[in-house]
Design an enzyme around this catalytic site. Structure first.
Site, mmCIF file in Angstrom:
data_model
loop_
_atom_site.group_PDB
_atom_site.id
_atom_site.type_symbol
_atom_site.label_atom_id
_atom_site.label_comp_id
_atom_site.label_asym_id
_atom_site.label_seq_id
_atom_site.Cartn_x
_atom_site.Cartn_y
_atom_site.Cartn_z
ATOM 1 N N TYR A 146 0.808 -1.215 0.000
ATOM 2 C CA TYR A 146 0.000 0.000 0.000
ATOM 3 C C TYR A 146 0.841 1.265 0.000
ATOM 4 O O TYR A 146 0.398 2.300 -0.496
ATOM 5 C CB TYR A 146 -0.917 0.032 1.230
ATOM 6 N N LYS A 195 3.584 -15.399 3.186
ATOM 7 C CA LYS A 195 3.834 -16.185 1.972
ATOM 8 C C LYS A 195 5.342 -16.443 1.943
ATOM 9 O O LYS A 195 6.050 -16.077 0.993
ATOM 10 C CB LYS A 195 3.336 -15.392 0.754
ATOM 11 N N ASP A 227 -2.408 -18.559 1.311
ATOM 12 C CA ASP A 227 -3.382 -19.284 0.490
ATOM 13 C C ASP A 227 -4.070 -20.377 1.306
ATOM 14 O O ASP A 227 -5.282 -20.583 1.210
ATOM 15 C CB ASP A 227 -2.733 -19.851 -0.792
ATOM 16 N N ASP A 251 -6.078 -7.169 4.205
ATOM 17 C CA ASP A 251 -7.208 -6.579 3.481
ATOM 18 C C ASP A 251 -8.092 -7.688 2.923
ATOM 19 O O ASP A 251 -9.314 -7.684 3.106
ATOM 20 C CB ASP A 251 -6.681 -5.693 2.345
ATOM 21 N N ASP A 255 -11.910 -9.331 4.564
ATOM 22 C CA ASP A 255 -13.180 -9.379 3.821
ATOM 23 C C ASP A 255 -13.729 -10.809 3.817
ATOM 24 O O ASP A 255 -14.924 -11.027 3.994
ATOM 25 C CB ASP A 255 -12.986 -8.929 2.358
HETATM 26 C C1 IPM Z 1 -10.266 -1.530 3.780
HETATM 27 C C2 IPM Z 1 -10.522 -0.989 2.409
HETATM 28 C C3 IPM Z 1 -9.376 -0.061 2.047
HETATM 29 C C4 IPM Z 1 -8.102 -0.880 2.061
HETATM 30 C C5 IPM Z 1 -9.553 0.660 0.700
HETATM 31 C C6 IPM Z 1 -10.863 1.437 0.686
HETATM 32 C C7 IPM Z 1 -8.402 1.535 0.367
HETATM 33 O O1 IPM Z 1 -10.665 -2.022 1.496
HETATM 34 O O2 IPM Z 1 -10.208 -0.727 4.735
HETATM 35 O O3 IPM Z 1 -10.136 -2.738 3.910
HETATM 36 O O4 IPM Z 1 -7.795 -1.548 1.067
HETATM 37 O O5 IPM Z 1 -7.411 -0.865 3.072
HETATM 38 MG MG MG Z 2 -10.645 -3.951 2.337
#
Ligand code: IPM
Ligand code: MG
Length: 361
Positions: A146, A195, A227, A251, A255
């Protein structure tokens, strides 16, 4: 106690859910005798529309002057919103990355919990979900891909893009320490995800995590390749307590973990530096498709506010009161549309906020 809080309502459903979180915070303050002082700042699309940039230096300064930041969500529909026609550094997400870096918020805590009342929403087979799970993803937030150097060039007529993944041992050590510290307050297990079979940055990550682990003989450490971790999250999520990982892996895995709970509208998060300061936000996004309809689920933001009371202000009793209110309202069968199931009572975003505030007492 005086609580000096900067709020970022942001974009999409952000303003609606932050409004409800404030409602619950205000009731908590009233009950426990505190004073809430809120200062709003613009970030993301809301800031682009007014200032042409996703976050101004003045806004950062306001946030720095506060004890904590409570955020809704930022960003819009990436295919239709004009914000995404701008240069990458002027888009909404750039504001979020900028505030993370400016406030040195290197430790991102994302709990993923299966609530008993919402077990039906879990997309996993019942034989897996019945074991329940309660994990916390500790994601490094200010390093890695990032924030590494990036560029797009054309060489011999061929376009080429480069992103750089860098970590130094200090960046790894400080997040590992946070991971082990929090594991000590939980079930005392850290799964460090990397990884290391391919990446040098992961091999350094593993080595430094091993060093830190020596100071925590009471905490069990295991290493897992990213993975495999992606598979294990759907195969046996109950095995995880604290998942410690770098920015990009965190990240993606966070999710996945939130989806596995089936109720992303319930999940809070905290981004901390090495002081008591923190930025608190729901784990979900700005849901532009339902913005302004008063149907969003404010619970993730309300629970983020509870995390704020706990981590930044050490107000455990107050945080407990908010978390109990959430459990109570769910037990009574009230649901926003995203977590609605048969036999429950459907409520709007603001009604959910009212109910939660009332249950604080
Ligand atoms: C998160 C989001 C952010 C990230 C984006 C919006 C830049 O996906 O907070 O997980 O990738 O960190
Ligand atoms: Mg995210």
């Amino acid at each position: 106690m005086k609580l000096n809080i900067t709020c970022i309502p942001g974009d999409g459903i952000g303003p609606e859910i932050v409004r409800e979180a404030k409602k619950v915070l205000d009731r908590t303050a009233l009950k426990f005798g505190h004073e809430m002082i809120y200062t709003d700042i613009l970030m993301g699309g809301a800031s682009i529309d007014v200032h042409g940039v996703p976050l101004t230096d003045e806004a950062i300064q306001t946030a720095k002057n506060a004890d904590a930041v409570l955020m809704g969500s930022i960003g819009g529909d990436t295919t239709t919103s004009p914000w995404y026609k701008l240069a990458p550094e002027l888009r909404p997400e750039a504001g979020l990355l900028k505030i993370r870096k400016a406030l040195n918020l290197f430790a991102n805590l994302r709990p993923a919990v299966l609530y008993d009342e919402l077990a039906a929403a879990c997309p996993l087979k019942e034989e897996i979900s019945k074991a329940g799970f309660d994990m916390l993803i500790m994601r490094e937030l200010t390093g890695g891909l990032y924030f590494g150097e990036r560029k797009t060039v054309t060489e011999n007529g061929i376009r080429k893009a480069v992103d750089t993944l860098t970590y130094n041992e200090e960046e790894i050590r400080r997040i590992a320490v946070k991971g082990f510290d929090i594991a000590r307050k939980r079930r005392k297990k850290v799964t460090s995800v990397d990884k290391a079979n391919v990446l040098d940055s992961s091999r350094l990550w593993r080595a430094v995590v091993e060093e830190v682990a020596k100071n925590y003989p009471d905490v069990t450490l295991e290493h897992m390749l990213v993975d495999n971790c992606a598979m294990q999250l759907v195969k046996d999520p109950a095995q995880f307590d604290v998942i410690l990982t770098e920015n990009m892996f965190g990240d993606i895995l966070s999710d996945e973990a939130s989806m596995v709970t089936g109720s992303i509208g319930m999940l809070s998060s905290a981004s901390l530096n090495d002081t008591k300061f923190g930025l608190y936000e729901p784990s979900h996004g700005s849901a532009p498709d339902i913005a302004g309809k008063n149907i969003a689920n404010p619970i993730a933001t309300v629970l983020s506010a509870a995390m704020m009371l706990r981590f930044t202000f050490d107000l455990d009793e107050e945080a407990d009161a908010i978390e109990s209110a959430v459990k109570q309202v769910l037990k009574e069968g009230f649901r926003t549309v995203d977590i609605m199931s048969e036999g429950c009572k459907k409520v709007s975003c603001s009604e959910m906020g009212d109910l939660l505030a009332q249950r604080i007492g």
